[in-house]
Design a protein around this motif. Structure first.
Motif, PDB file in Angstrom:
ATOM      1  N   ARG A 291      29.737  -2.317 -12.425  1.00  0.00           N
ATOM      2  CA  ARG A 291      31.193  -2.441 -12.385  1.00  0.00           C
ATOM      3  C   ARG A 291      31.636  -2.867 -10.993  1.00  0.00           C
ATOM      4  N   VAL A 292      32.688  -3.648 -10.954  1.00  0.00           N
ATOM      5  CA  VAL A 292      33.271  -4.124  -9.701  1.00  0.00           C
ATOM      6  C   VAL A 292      34.265  -3.085  -9.207  1.00  0.00           C
ATOM      7  N   LEU A 293      34.138  -2.700  -7.946  1.00  0.00           N
ATOM      8  CA  LEU A 293      35.064  -1.751  -7.339  1.00  0.00           C
ATOM      9  C   LEU A 293      35.957  -2.461  -6.329  1.00  0.00           C
ATOM     10  N   SER A 294      37.142  -1.926  -6.150  1.00  0.00           N
ATOM     11  CA  SER A 294      38.019  -2.410  -5.088  1.00  0.00           C
ATOM     12  C   SER A 294      37.458  -1.986  -3.728  1.00  0.00           C
ATOM     13  N   PRO A 295      37.615  -2.822  -2.696  1.00  0.00           N
ATOM     14  CA  PRO A 295      37.243  -2.383  -1.346  1.00  0.00           C
ATOM     15  C   PRO A 295      37.998  -1.131  -0.910  1.00  0.00           C
ATOM     16  N   PHE A 296      39.162  -0.873  -1.548  1.00  0.00           N
ATOM     17  CA  PHE A 296      39.966   0.295  -1.198  1.00  0.00           C
ATOM     18  C   PHE A 296      39.830   1.408  -2.239  1.00  0.00           C
ATOM     19  N   ASP A 297      38.771   1.366  -3.031  1.00  0.00           N
ATOM     20  CA  ASP A 297      38.556   2.418  -4.013  1.00  0.00           C
ATOM     21  C   ASP A 297      38.519   3.777  -3.314  1.00  0.00           C
ATOM     22  N   PRO A 298      39.153   4.798  -3.897  1.00  0.00           N
ATOM     23  CA  PRO A 298      39.152   6.112  -3.241  1.00  0.00           C
ATOM     24  C   PRO A 298      37.756   6.680  -3.009  1.00  0.00           C
ATOM     25  N   ALA A 299      36.766   6.244  -3.780  1.00  0.00           N
ATOM     26  CA  ALA A 299      35.404   6.719  -3.564  1.00  0.00           C
ATOM     27  C   ALA A 299      34.754   6.079  -2.344  1.00  0.00           C
ATOM     28  N   LEU A 300      35.343   4.987  -1.839  1.00  0.00           N
ATOM     29  CA  LEU A 300      34.721   4.234  -0.752  1.00  0.00           C
ATOM     30  C   LEU A 300      35.584   4.087   0.484  1.00  0.00           C
ATOM     31  N   ARG A 301      36.846   4.495   0.416  1.00  0.00           N
ATOM     32  CA  ARG A 301      37.743   4.168   1.519  1.00  0.00           C
ATOM     33  C   ARG A 301      37.342   4.889   2.808  1.00  0.00           C
ATOM     34  N   ASP A 302      36.639   6.049   2.718  1.00  0.00           N
ATOM     35  CA  ASP A 302      36.047   6.680   3.898  1.00  0.00           C
ATOM     36  C   ASP A 302      34.687   6.021   4.103  1.00  0.00           C
ATOM     37  N   ARG A 303      34.637   5.005   4.972  1.00  0.00           N
ATOM     38  CA  ARG A 303      33.437   4.198   5.126  1.00  0.00           C
ATOM     39  C   ARG A 303      32.241   5.014   5.616  1.00  0.00           C
ATOM     40  N   LYS A 304      32.481   5.962   6.501  1.00  0.00           N
ATOM     41  CA  LYS A 304      31.371   6.766   7.022  1.00  0.00           C
ATOM     42  C   LYS A 304      30.792   7.666   5.932  1.00  0.00           C
TER      43      LYS A 304
END
Length: 400
Positions: A291-304
């Motif tokens: 599945r394609v996720l948004s760069p701002f997906d809440p699962a990924l927005r904390d990059r660290k």
């Protein structure tokens, strides 16, 4: 006594479960069902970039493929089940959470006055009464409706004219409410005309209760976290306040300290609800589809956090001969099961009725097989249908 340990695969499943990414992407995506999904996530970040679809729409589509942009617009602008404000960035937030944003309003009043004065937005404070009167007399406005004879500052696109700055300040501090957007331009109205009295009343504001709710709700949506990650989730409670909350909850027995295994094998101490490790062990596998996720997906927005949990470095820079982004600014992460297997650069070309794929970069430990290409193609057909284009086109040399 040794701490309970959450292995990396269990930690991923738990985290994705809290972000509605562990189950099969399916189900109803409008009305109360869509609202329940947003409540589960906590908020959905808004963003204007529209290379494929707007970020908030991709976030919701990746979980519910039946979702369409008008479903969110209905829920937000007509049903008033959502309001727009800030977490770490602009977001739509369930209206039921509104009383806890009084704390944010109060803190932004002082913070933004000082910050924006330092950014030389001269004259914006003198425009408060005039802007409020204009909205009161003429109804909802956008920034183009006020300050027509005022000059912008000289520091780029953030240097609004004074009345635009006043609009933003009055929104951020609670006097105005954003009631929707035309294109991507916000429209503001008096909060008294938009938000129900029992939600906006000062009697609904209790700082201690809101801090408790903010920290508790953040942890529930993360599954496990450090006190700093709890503070960063809504970006309202300070790190010091979140640390004190964790200490108090530990004393009450409502939190425990565990350790989770990072993607690199190292262990990290975090806070969790009692029984979290057992709960994680009972979760099933994630669906195998890509599945394609948004760069701002809440699962990924904390990059660290994404690096620690998934070993996924969203931004990788090459420093020779000069610093530059390896993948470009806006690429979409690709998730398969509980792994982030790559990223894709694509754009909806509506004139040509095509979703154009420029490049796919698999992660270093991923072997890109023919079967994986088929799974990607199936997902891109769904994305193309979502964006309203008729087909998918892969550029020469797309697999990097």
């Amino acid at each position: 006594m040794a701490l309970q340990r959450l292995g990396n695969h269990m930690a991923r499943r738990l985290f994705l479960n809290r972000h509605a990414l562990l189950e099969k992407p399916a189900g109803p995506a409008k009305g109360s069902d869509l609202l329940a999904l947003i409540q589960r996530l906590g908020f959905v970040q808004l963003d204007s970039i529209n290379t494929v679809a707007r970020a908030h729409d991709v976030i919701l589509f990746s979980r519910r493929p039946g979702y369409r942009a008008q479903n969110l617009k209905q829920l937000y602008e007509r049903d008033r089940e959502l309001f727009e404000h800030w977490t770490h960035d602009a977001a739509v937030i369930p209206m039921a959470f509104y009383p806890h944003w009084h704390l944010r309003f109060e803190r932004d009043k002082d913070l933004l006055r000082k910050r924006w004065r330092n950014w030389r937005r001269d004259g914006f404070e003198a425009r408060f009464e005039a802007v409020l009167k204009h909205v009161r007399d003429h109804g909802p406005v956008s920034s183009s409706d006020v300050g027509k004879d005022e000059k912008n500052g000289s520091g780029g696109w953030w240097d609004w004219h004074p009345s635009k700055t006043a609009l933003e300040y009055l929104w951020r501090s609670g006097a105005l409410t954003v009631i929707g957007r035309e294109g991507f331009q916000k429209r503001y109205d008096l909060t008294d005309r938009v938000i129900e009295e029992h939600l906006r009343s000062s009697s609904s504001y209790d700082e201690a209760a809101s801090l408790n709710w903010l920290c508790s709700a953040a942890l529930d949506r993360l599954g496990f976290a450090t006190s700093g990650e709890i503070a960063a989730f809504w970006d309202t409670a300070s790190p010091t306040e979140a640390k004190a909350w964790c200490a108090g909850q530990m004393q009450l027995g409502d939190l425990e300290e565990i350790e989770f295994e990072q993607a690199d094998g190292k262990l990290r101490k975090v806070f969790a609800r009692p029984g979290t490790v057992d709960t994680a062990a009972e979760l099933g596998p994630a669906p195998g589809r890509i599945r394609v996720l948004s760069p701002f997906d809440p699962a990924l927005r904390d990059r660290k956090r994404a690096e620690r949990l998934f070993g996924f470095h969203y931004r990788i820079e090459v420093f020779t001969p000069a610093p530059k982004r390896q993948y470009g600014y806006y690429v979409f992460p690709l998730m398969e099961g509980t792994r982030l297997v790559g990223r894709i650069d694509m754009k909806a070309d509506r004139d040509a009725d095509l979703l154009r794929v420029t490049a796919v970069w698999p992660e270093q430990d991923i072997k890109w097989s023919a079967a994986r290409t088929k799974r990607l193609e199936a997902e891109l057909v769904r994305v193309a249908r979502f964006t309203g284009v008729g087909g998918v086109f892969f550029a020469d040399g797309w697999l990097r």
